[in-house]
Design a protein around this motif. Sequence first.
Motif, PDB file in Angstrom:
ATOM      1  N   THR A 215     -30.454   0.528  17.874  1.00  0.00           N
ATOM      2  CA  THR A 215     -30.354   1.942  17.653  1.00  0.00           C
ATOM      3  C   THR A 215     -30.330   2.087  15.978  1.00  0.00           C
ATOM      4  O   THR A 215     -31.107   2.945  15.541  1.00  0.00           O
ATOM      5  CB  THR A 215     -28.837   2.328  17.919  1.00  0.00           C
ATOM      6  OG1 THR A 215     -28.006   1.542  17.165  1.00  0.00           O
ATOM      7  CG2 THR A 215     -28.532   2.454  19.287  1.00  0.00           C
ATOM      8  N   GLY A 216     -29.996   1.216  15.170  1.00  0.00           N
ATOM      9  CA  GLY A 216     -30.074   1.299  13.764  1.00  0.00           C
ATOM     10  C   GLY A 216     -31.581   1.091  13.366  1.00  0.00           C
ATOM     11  O   GLY A 216     -32.189   2.013  12.438  1.00  0.00           O
ATOM     12  N   ILE A 217     -32.157   0.243  14.065  1.00  0.00           N
ATOM     13  CA  ILE A 217     -33.859   0.167  13.584  1.00  0.00           C
ATOM     14  C   ILE A 217     -34.457   1.425  14.070  1.00  0.00           C
ATOM     15  O   ILE A 217     -35.311   2.039  13.426  1.00  0.00           O
ATOM     16  CB  ILE A 217     -34.424  -1.160  14.210  1.00  0.00           C
ATOM     17  CG1 ILE A 217     -33.645  -2.524  13.369  1.00  0.00           C
ATOM     18  CG2 ILE A 217     -35.845  -1.196  13.920  1.00  0.00           C
ATOM     19  CD1 ILE A 217     -33.708  -3.686  14.009  1.00  0.00           C
ATOM     20  N   ALA A 218     -34.067   1.885  15.186  1.00  0.00           N
ATOM     21  CA  ALA A 218     -34.696   3.178  15.699  1.00  0.00           C
ATOM     22  C   ALA A 218     -34.651   4.185  14.798  1.00  0.00           C
ATOM     23  O   ALA A 218     -35.523   4.862  14.665  1.00  0.00           O
ATOM     24  CB  ALA A 218     -34.321   3.559  17.052  1.00  0.00           C
ATOM     25  N   MET A 219     -33.316   4.317  14.321  1.00  0.00           N
ATOM     26  CA  MET A 219     -33.091   5.517  13.273  1.00  0.00           C
ATOM     27  C   MET A 219     -34.235   5.158  12.189  1.00  0.00           C
ATOM     28  O   MET A 219     -34.713   6.408  11.544  1.00  0.00           O
ATOM     29  CB  MET A 219     -31.675   5.263  12.801  1.00  0.00           C
ATOM     30  CG  MET A 219     -30.669   5.727  13.600  1.00  0.00           C
ATOM     31  SD  MET A 219     -28.922   5.799  12.920  1.00  0.00           S
ATOM     32  CE  MET A 219     -27.854   5.919  14.043  1.00  0.00           C
ATOM     33  N   LEU A 220     -34.144   3.912  11.661  1.00  0.00           N
ATOM     34  CA  LEU A 220     -35.087   3.808  10.391  1.00  0.00           C
ATOM     35  C   LEU A 220     -36.458   3.965  10.679  1.00  0.00           C
ATOM     36  O   LEU A 220     -37.119   4.735   9.944  1.00  0.00           O
ATOM     37  CB  LEU A 220     -35.033   2.272   9.981  1.00  0.00           C
ATOM     38  CG  LEU A 220     -33.630   1.928   9.326  1.00  0.00           C
ATOM     39  CD1 LEU A 220     -33.528   0.081   8.978  1.00  0.00           C
ATOM     40  CD2 LEU A 220     -33.566   2.640   8.015  1.00  0.00           C
ATOM     41  N   ILE A 221     -36.938   3.792  11.907  1.00  0.00           N
ATOM     42  CA  ILE A 221     -38.265   4.004  12.142  1.00  0.00           C
ATOM     43  C   ILE A 221     -38.493   5.471  12.366  1.00  0.00           C
ATOM     44  O   ILE A 221     -39.656   5.905  12.063  1.00  0.00           O
ATOM     45  CB  ILE A 221     -38.675   3.070  13.361  1.00  0.00           C
ATOM     46  CG1 ILE A 221     -38.740   1.597  13.169  1.00  0.00           C
ATOM     47  CG2 ILE A 221     -39.949   3.745  14.168  1.00  0.00           C
ATOM     48  CD1 ILE A 221     -38.920   0.741  14.568  1.00  0.00           C
ATOM     49  N   GLY A 222     -37.569   6.029  13.131  1.00  0.00           N
ATOM     50  CA  GLY A 222     -37.592   7.597  13.054  1.00  0.00           C
ATOM     51  C   GLY A 222     -37.763   8.225  11.675  1.00  0.00           C
ATOM     52  O   GLY A 222     -38.692   9.312  11.593  1.00  0.00           O
ATOM     53  N   VAL A 223     -36.891   8.042  10.719  1.00  0.00           N
ATOM     54  CA  VAL A 223     -36.911   8.322   9.585  1.00  0.00           C
ATOM     55  C   VAL A 223     -38.017   8.359   8.756  1.00  0.00           C
ATOM     56  O   VAL A 223     -38.862   9.125   8.362  1.00  0.00           O
ATOM     57  CB  VAL A 223     -35.722   7.914   8.627  1.00  0.00           C
ATOM     58  CG1 VAL A 223     -35.899   8.246   7.157  1.00  0.00           C
ATOM     59  CG2 VAL A 223     -34.358   8.375   9.055  1.00  0.00           C
ATOM     60  N   PHE A 224     -38.846   7.029   9.034  1.00  0.00           N
ATOM     61  CA  PHE A 224     -39.983   6.657   8.410  1.00  0.00           C
ATOM     62  C   PHE A 224     -41.095   7.519   8.978  1.00  0.00           C
ATOM     63  O   PHE A 224     -41.920   8.076   8.404  1.00  0.00           O
ATOM     64  CB  PHE A 224     -40.133   4.989   8.646  1.00  0.00           C
ATOM     65  CG  PHE A 224     -41.314   4.550   7.785  1.00  0.00           C
ATOM     66  CD1 PHE A 224     -41.075   4.142   6.474  1.00  0.00           C
ATOM     67  CD2 PHE A 224     -42.700   4.351   7.979  1.00  0.00           C
ATOM     68  CE1 PHE A 224     -42.063   3.755   5.544  1.00  0.00           C
ATOM     69  CE2 PHE A 224     -43.905   4.166   7.378  1.00  0.00           C
ATOM     70  CZ  PHE A 224     -43.263   3.760   6.030  1.00  0.00           C
ATOM     71  N   SER A 225     -40.878   7.848  10.257  1.00  0.00           N
ATOM     72  CA  SER A 225     -42.022   8.306  10.939  1.00  0.00           C
ATOM     73  C   SER A 225     -41.939   9.794  10.479  1.00  0.00           C
ATOM     74  O   SER A 225     -42.994  10.683  10.201  1.00  0.00           O
ATOM     75  CB  SER A 225     -41.620   8.572  12.541  1.00  0.00           C
ATOM     76  OG  SER A 225     -41.801   7.262  12.898  1.00  0.00           O
ATOM     77  N   VAL A 226     -40.891  10.429  10.139  1.00  0.00           N
ATOM     78  CA  VAL A 226     -40.759  11.792   9.875  1.00  0.00           C
ATOM     79  C   VAL A 226     -41.118  11.994   8.183  1.00  0.00           C
ATOM     80  O   VAL A 226     -41.984  12.732   7.999  1.00  0.00           O
ATOM     81  CB  VAL A 226     -39.383  12.382   9.772  1.00  0.00           C
ATOM     82  CG1 VAL A 226     -39.134  13.718   8.919  1.00  0.00           C
ATOM     83  CG2 VAL A 226     -38.824  12.432  11.177  1.00  0.00           C
ATOM     84  N   VAL A 227     -40.991  10.922   7.499  1.00  0.00           N
ATOM     85  CA  VAL A 227     -41.370  10.996   5.841  1.00  0.00           C
ATOM     86  C   VAL A 227     -43.213  10.954   6.230  1.00  0.00           C
ATOM     87  O   VAL A 227     -43.900  11.615   5.488  1.00  0.00           O
ATOM     88  CB  VAL A 227     -40.854   9.903   5.341  1.00  0.00           C
ATOM     89  CG1 VAL A 227     -41.449   9.766   3.820  1.00  0.00           C
ATOM     90  CG2 VAL A 227     -39.356  10.028   5.094  1.00  0.00           C
ATOM     91  N   GLY A 228     -43.185   9.905   6.673  1.00  0.00           N
ATOM     92  CA  GLY A 228     -44.968   9.641   6.987  1.00  0.00           C
ATOM     93  C   GLY A 228     -45.719  10.846   7.642  1.00  0.00           C
ATOM     94  O   GLY A 228     -46.718  11.177   7.160  1.00  0.00           O
ATOM     95  N   GLY A 229     -44.947  11.423   8.770  1.00  0.00           N
ATOM     96  CA  GLY A 229     -45.657  12.368   9.450  1.00  0.00           C
ATOM     97  C   GLY A 229     -45.776  13.790   8.428  1.00  0.00           C
ATOM     98  O   GLY A 229     -47.021  14.449   8.412  1.00  0.00           O
ATOM     99  N   LEU A 230     -45.018  14.066   7.962  1.00  0.00           N
ATOM    100  CA  LEU A 230     -44.929  15.004   6.873  1.00  0.00           C
ATOM    101  C   LEU A 230     -45.700  14.843   5.774  1.00  0.00           C
ATOM    102  O   LEU A 230     -46.565  15.950   5.476  1.00  0.00           O
ATOM    103  CB  LEU A 230     -43.573  15.456   6.103  1.00  0.00           C
ATOM    104  CG  LEU A 230     -42.628  16.246   7.077  1.00  0.00           C
ATOM    105  CD1 LEU A 230     -41.161  16.341   6.487  1.00  0.00           C
ATOM    106  CD2 LEU A 230     -43.038  17.463   7.569  1.00  0.00           C
TER     107      LEU A 230
END
Lengths: 266, 256
Positions: A215-230
């Motif tokens: 779950t922790g890594i999923a959060m990190l990957i999610g946050v990174f996706s948001v930053v990268g996507g934006l």
Amino acid sequence: MDEFILLALLAGVGVTIVAGPLGSFILWRRMSFFGDTLAHASLLGVALGLLLGATNLTVGVVIVCVGAAAFLVVLQNRTRLGNDALLGILSHGTLAVGLVAISFMDNVRLDLIGFLFGDILSVTMIDLAWIYATVGVTIVVLAKIWRPLLSITIHEDLARAEGIQVTRLNLLFMILIALVVAAAMKVVGILLIAALLIVPASAARHYAKTPEQMTGIAMLIGVFSVVGGLALSLSFDTPAGPSIVVIALVLFLISALMPGFSRLHQ
Amino acid sequence: MLDISKFLIEAQGVNIQADGRMIINHVDMTVSEGEIVTLIGPNGAGKTTLIKAVLGLRSLSAGSVTIRPNIAIGYMPQRLSVDPNLPLTVRRFIGLAGKMAKGKRQSVLDEVGVLPIVDSSIHDISGGEMQRVLLARALLRDPDLLVLDEPAQAVDVNGQAELYQLISTIRAERGCGVLMVSHDLHLVMSATDKVLCLNNHLCCVGHPDAVSKDPNYVELFGPQVASSLALYHHHHDHEHAVDGHVVPSSEGHSHG
């Protein structure tokens, strides 16, 4: 940084923080299609929310999502059709009913495209407040029910025999998913909410040895996706919601295909 | 002999219906303190259904199940496969049973023989190891009653004998009652006090010696199984005729 970018960033990060653990549970419980069904049903929730004249649509979305889940249980007991068929019917059926219901509301100005594909760059402070209220509630509740929910996920009967209130916790879990669906609607849109739940958690599986790590890594990957996507969206003028999912997808492919990583997958 | 005060479970006239079919038909059953009761019967006989009813996981159509209040029950389900998406070590899985003193946990893991694999992923252990892990989780609840649904499945023949021996030892040391499901009477015979032969209704009930000779048992499992059992039995009991002649026994045996 422009204020609308900051708001978008905060909204995206908030949603992915809760999508990490909930998405992991959805994977562990083999409920990916269920997440998709609730996301699609949420358009009907929007219609209900507008009908009730609610200032925020979360209430309508939660009511419709829980209703759809209850209806699924009724169908499961009434027919011999498999779960995948029932979910497919409900998922697209509710989306269609939602689209029809919204078409009747010509007195309301409604950004249908915004609901379907998200509109993260128009997030307001009020939206942000709702998102972080959802994040707070979800994290507190999840922390409280973490161990019994994990037990139920592994074996419902065993959990029940050990005295865990399975039905109550399952309902609570469903409400949490509905809350996150409502929060994520603005960020990636109804059609891509399920991706936000499932893709980062799936990528995280390749690196995790415990449920909490995943779950922790999923959060990190999610946050990174948001930053990268934006960033992608701002640089190349691509639609923001889909761009976030594209970055998540790329991260998943790297985790699955890069040698040395996939070995961890058991 | 029937000391009601020692009953952990008392099931009376249990009927369970599903899809218009009678799965369990008027079954009476008791399990007492320190007693090992084994349910045997062919596939579809309703063994797992009956066990789930006892645990309150299934509702009854008629009859009643009374469980002595405030007893701890350790349950070992028939099949448990953890979804491969869920990363989980054996230690973590066992820890989900609840909080407990570390020393006690160590000793239970040692007793069941899973200490060497506690840090393995639960996806990497063998079927036999998984059964022991499940048994450990059930024992860590400090049970007054163990309910084991086919504990020896996915275990090889040598391992099966060992596992039943282990269950027998656990009963002797802890004095807990055991209700278990098994396919193979010959393996559980030495470790069982009472056998219930189930085929939707109770075919016969009694001491394993008596049940193995019961005509209803022979009819249910076929003469081959019954005679191989008798042969096995004669190796260990020379009081019976060597030609395999069936000596009727009424002791501890009733027909329902």
